[in-house]
Design a protein around this motif. Structure first.
Motif, PDB file in Angstrom:
ATOM      1  N   PRO A   1      39.059  24.878  40.847  1.00  0.00           N
ATOM      2  CA  PRO A   1      40.413  25.110  40.336  1.00  0.00           C
ATOM      3  C   PRO A   1      41.221  23.813  40.337  1.00  0.00           C
ATOM      4  CG  PRO A   1      40.227  25.913  42.581  1.00  0.00           C
ATOM      5  CD  PRO A   1      38.843  25.525  42.158  1.00  0.00           C
ATOM      6  N   GLU A   2      42.205  23.753  39.440  1.00  0.00           N
ATOM      7  CA  GLU A   2      43.036  22.559  39.348  1.00  0.00           C
ATOM      8  C   GLU A   2      44.111  22.513  40.417  1.00  0.00           C
ATOM      9  OE1 GLU A   2      44.544  22.358  35.402  1.00  0.00           O
ATOM     10  OE2 GLU A   2      42.572  22.124  34.465  1.00  0.00           O
ATOM     11  N   SER A   3      44.414  23.637  41.021  1.00  0.00           N
ATOM     12  CA  SER A   3      45.414  23.680  42.081  1.00  0.00           C
ATOM     13  C   SER A   3      44.835  24.345  43.312  1.00  0.00           C
ATOM     14  CB  SER A   3      46.660  24.441  41.613  1.00  0.00           C
ATOM     15  OG  SER A   3      46.348  25.813  41.421  1.00  0.00           O
ATOM     16  N   GLY A   4      45.619  24.391  44.369  1.00  0.00           N
ATOM     17  CA  GLY A   4      45.152  24.959  45.623  1.00  0.00           C
ATOM     18  C   GLY A   4      45.301  26.451  45.737  1.00  0.00           C
ATOM     19  N   ALA A   5      45.707  27.121  44.650  1.00  0.00           N
ATOM     20  CA  ALA A   5      45.854  28.580  44.665  1.00  0.00           C
ATOM     21  C   ALA A   5      45.491  29.117  43.287  1.00  0.00           C
ATOM     22  CB  ALA A   5      47.269  28.981  45.038  1.00  0.00           C
ATOM     23  N   VAL A   6      45.006  30.343  43.236  1.00  0.00           N
ATOM     24  CA  VAL A   6      44.622  30.956  41.967  1.00  0.00           C
ATOM     25  C   VAL A   6      45.156  32.382  41.903  1.00  0.00           C
ATOM     26  CG1 VAL A   6      42.520  29.584  41.639  1.00  0.00           C
ATOM     27  CG2 VAL A   6      42.418  31.722  42.943  1.00  0.00           C
ATOM     28  N   GLY A   7      45.431  32.838  40.691  1.00  0.00           N
ATOM     29  CA  GLY A   7      45.765  34.234  40.493  1.00  0.00           C
ATOM     30  C   GLY A   7      44.521  35.089  40.589  1.00  0.00           C
ATOM     31  N   VAL A   8      44.654  36.273  41.155  1.00  0.00           N
ATOM     32  CA  VAL A   8      43.506  37.152  41.406  1.00  0.00           C
ATOM     33  C   VAL A   8      43.801  38.553  40.911  1.00  0.00           C
ATOM     34  CG1 VAL A   8      42.015  38.163  43.182  1.00  0.00           C
ATOM     35  CG2 VAL A   8      42.869  35.820  43.464  1.00  0.00           C
ATOM     36  N   ALA A   9      42.795  39.144  40.240  1.00  0.00           N
ATOM     37  CA  ALA A   9      42.860  40.563  39.879  1.00  0.00           C
ATOM     38  C   ALA A   9      41.569  41.229  40.336  1.00  0.00           C
ATOM     39  CB  ALA A   9      43.058  40.733  38.374  1.00  0.00           C
ATOM     40  N   LEU A  10      41.718  42.409  40.901  1.00  0.00           N
ATOM     41  CA  LEU A  10      40.565  43.187  41.344  1.00  0.00           C
ATOM     42  C   LEU A  10      40.409  44.383  40.412  1.00  0.00           C
ATOM     43  CD1 LEU A  10      41.177  43.168  45.211  1.00  0.00           C
ATOM     44  CD2 LEU A  10      39.911  41.523  43.815  1.00  0.00           C
ATOM     45  N   PRO A  11      39.432  44.337  39.484  1.00  0.00           N
ATOM     46  CA  PRO A  11      39.263  45.427  38.518  1.00  0.00           C
ATOM     47  C   PRO A  11      39.050  46.761  39.222  1.00  0.00           C
ATOM     48  CG  PRO A  11      37.902  43.535  37.945  1.00  0.00           C
ATOM     49  CD  PRO A  11      38.429  43.282  39.314  1.00  0.00           C
ATOM     50  N   ARG A  12      39.862  47.726  38.899  1.00  0.00           N
ATOM     51  CA  ARG A  12      39.805  49.003  39.598  1.00  0.00           C
ATOM     52  C   ARG A  12      38.458  49.703  39.446  1.00  0.00           C
ATOM     53  NH1 ARG A  12      43.737  46.248  40.629  1.00  0.00           N
ATOM     54  NH2 ARG A  12      45.812  47.075  41.111  1.00  0.00           N
ATOM     55  N   ASP A  13      37.811  49.522  38.297  1.00  0.00           N
ATOM     56  CA  ASP A  13      36.522  50.197  38.091  1.00  0.00           C
ATOM     57  C   ASP A  13      35.382  49.494  38.796  1.00  0.00           C
ATOM     58  OD1 ASP A  13      36.609  47.964  36.458  1.00  0.00           O
ATOM     59  OD2 ASP A  13      35.543  48.920  34.792  1.00  0.00           O
ATOM     60  N   ARG A  14      35.643  48.340  39.427  1.00  0.00           N
ATOM     61  CA  ARG A  14      34.611  47.606  40.150  1.00  0.00           C
ATOM     62  C   ARG A  14      34.819  47.659  41.661  1.00  0.00           C
ATOM     63  NH1 ARG A  14      30.127  46.408  37.097  1.00  0.00           N
ATOM     64  NH2 ARG A  14      30.703  45.484  35.098  1.00  0.00           N
ATOM     65  N   VAL A  15      35.855  48.328  42.095  1.00  0.00           N
ATOM     66  CA  VAL A  15      36.182  48.410  43.520  1.00  0.00           C
ATOM     67  C   VAL A  15      35.610  49.678  44.115  1.00  0.00           C
ATOM     68  CG1 VAL A  15      38.085  48.771  45.124  1.00  0.00           C
ATOM     69  CG2 VAL A  15      38.248  46.959  43.406  1.00  0.00           C
ATOM     70  N   ALA A  16      34.981  49.557  45.278  1.00  0.00           N
ATOM     71  CA  ALA A  16      34.493  50.723  46.029  1.00  0.00           C
ATOM     72  C   ALA A  16      35.351  50.885  47.277  1.00  0.00           C
ATOM     73  CB  ALA A  16      33.030  50.548  46.404  1.00  0.00           C
ATOM     74  N   LEU A  17      35.878  52.078  47.509  1.00  0.00           N
ATOM     75  CA  LEU A  17      36.667  52.367  48.697  1.00  0.00           C
ATOM     76  C   LEU A  17      35.750  53.048  49.717  1.00  0.00           C
ATOM     77  CD1 LEU A  17      39.927  53.646  47.003  1.00  0.00           C
ATOM     78  CD2 LEU A  17      39.487  51.375  47.952  1.00  0.00           C
ATOM     79  N   LEU A  18      35.737  52.524  50.932  1.00  0.00           N
ATOM     80  CA  LEU A  18      34.789  52.966  51.947  1.00  0.00           C
ATOM     81  C   LEU A  18      35.534  53.520  53.149  1.00  0.00           C
ATOM     82  CD1 LEU A  18      32.541  49.784  51.803  1.00  0.00           C
ATOM     83  CD2 LEU A  18      32.288  51.881  50.467  1.00  0.00           C
ATOM     84  N   SER A  19      34.929  54.500  53.790  1.00  0.00           N
ATOM     85  CA  SER A  19      35.547  55.108  54.957  1.00  0.00           C
ATOM     86  C   SER A  19      34.808  54.731  56.238  1.00  0.00           C
ATOM     87  CB  SER A  19      35.575  56.637  54.825  1.00  0.00           C
ATOM     88  OG  SER A  19      34.275  57.142  54.640  1.00  0.00           O
ATOM     89  N   GLU A  20      33.837  53.831  56.139  1.00  0.00           N
ATOM     90  CA  GLU A  20      33.131  53.357  57.344  1.00  0.00           C
ATOM     91  C   GLU A  20      32.668  51.939  57.141  1.00  0.00           C
ATOM     92  OE1 GLU A  20      29.085  54.700  58.074  1.00  0.00           O
ATOM     93  OE2 GLU A  20      29.209  55.923  56.289  1.00  0.00           O
TER      94      GLU A  20
END
Length: 326
Positions: free
Chosen positions: A307-326
């Motif tokens: 990256p050109e800077s020390g921070a980047v914008g981030v998006a977490l695609p909802r259809d690629r996220v798994a929610l876990l209970s353990e």
């Protein structure tokens, strides 16, 4: 032929604690099942039990034939060992032909030619490279015309280029064959598996297609071991840099972790979920792995260049996220 395994076994090495493994697995005719797990999880013990090397409870069956009480040489299984297990006092040709004392075998010279090592027929194993020895070991397993294959991390001791080449060879060898393959290498698992069974502390914890296991892990252990980011949630909410009430993903009640693979994390999208500092940049095979700081938790992502800077914008695609209970 299909292979059905419903066993439990225990093993105690000299000076070590007793270790137990149990599994209820089936391998369809022509299918490769990869048993994937960390070192010490019981992968090899499970495979050796199926091969008949250890006493066990339960049943092992090949098609309609019960193998439970059969000795290893009568099970009709081709075993490929992690350390090749070639006989050092025999030539390569003699090693490949070794099974003829128990079975009708294929011509060893034809098999060596198929694996591209015909010129090694009169050599002895100590003079072979790791890649050459593994090709000979595979030829020996094929020689006895096995009804199914058992493979114990056969690529783990090889350098990366040789491993990549032999991975392709294995994919061709195992096509349409019934096989159980154990490994800790997730790249190999994704490359050759029709199905994956993840093992932890002697127990199978998730089974499914490679896509299901790698993209939709059912626990934080499976997520982390298969290479996904696994971030802790607080009451279903992910704390993000800058606060703002955190980030919530639909109905996250009861979820304790969020899993998302590094390749699915979007960087500098038009509408980012948050901005994260870049903690580290690691170069990997023509791309960069970025380690991002998400409110004290590490999130890995891939980029074509640093990256050109020390921070980047981030998006977490909802259809690629798994929610876990353990």
């Amino acid at each position: 032929m299909s292979l059905d395994v419903d066993v439990s076994a225990a093993f105690t090495a000299e000076g070590a604690d007793r270790f137990e493994v149990s599994a209820d697995l089936s391998v369809a005719d022509g299918e490769t099942l990869v048993v994937l797990g960390p070192s010490g999880s019981g992968k090899s013990l499970l495979l050796e039990t199926v091969a008949g090397f250890h006493d066990h409870e339960g049943r092992v069956a090949l098609a309609d034939r019960d193998l439970t009480d059969a000795p290893p040489e009568e099970r009709g299984l081709g075993f490929v060992f992690q350390d090749y297990a070639l006989f050092p006092h025999m030539t390569v040709r003699q090693n490949v032909a070794f099974g003829e004392r128990y079975h009708e075998t294929r011509d060893p010279d034809d098999l060596l030619a198929e694996f591209g090592v015909a010129d090694l027929a009169d050599r002895y194993p100590p003079t072979l490279s790791g890649g050459e020895a593994q090709r000979v070991a595979l030829a020996r397993a094929l020689a006895v015309r096995p009804d199914a294959f058992l493979l114990d991390e056969p690529l783990s001791a090889l350098d990366v280029p040789t491993r990549q080449t032999l991975r392709e060879v294995l994919a061709d060898v195992l096509a349409d064959e019934t096989a159980m393959y154990v490994t800790h290498n997730r790249t190999t698992a994704r490359a050759i598996a029709d199905r994956v069974a993840v093992i932890r502390d002697g127990e199978i914890v998730q089974t499914g297609t490679p896509e299901a296991v790698f993209e939709r892990p059912e626990s934080s252990f499976v997520a982390r071991f298969t290479g996904a980011n696994c971030l802790e949630l607080d009451a279903g909410t992910l704390a993000v840099p800058g606060g703002g009430g955190g980030l919530r993903f639909g109905d996250a009640d009861g979820a304790t972790h969020l899993a998302v693979r590094p390749e699915h994390v979007e960087l500098d999208p038009a509408s980012p979920d948050f901005t994260a500092p870049v903690e580290r940049v690691l170069r990997e095979d023509g791309r960069c792995r970025l380690a991002l700081d998400v409110a004290g938790q590490r999130l890995d992502a891939y980029a074509a260049a640093p990256p050109e800077s020390g921070a980047v914008g981030v998006a977490l695609p909802r259809d690629r996220v798994a929610l876990l209970s353990e």
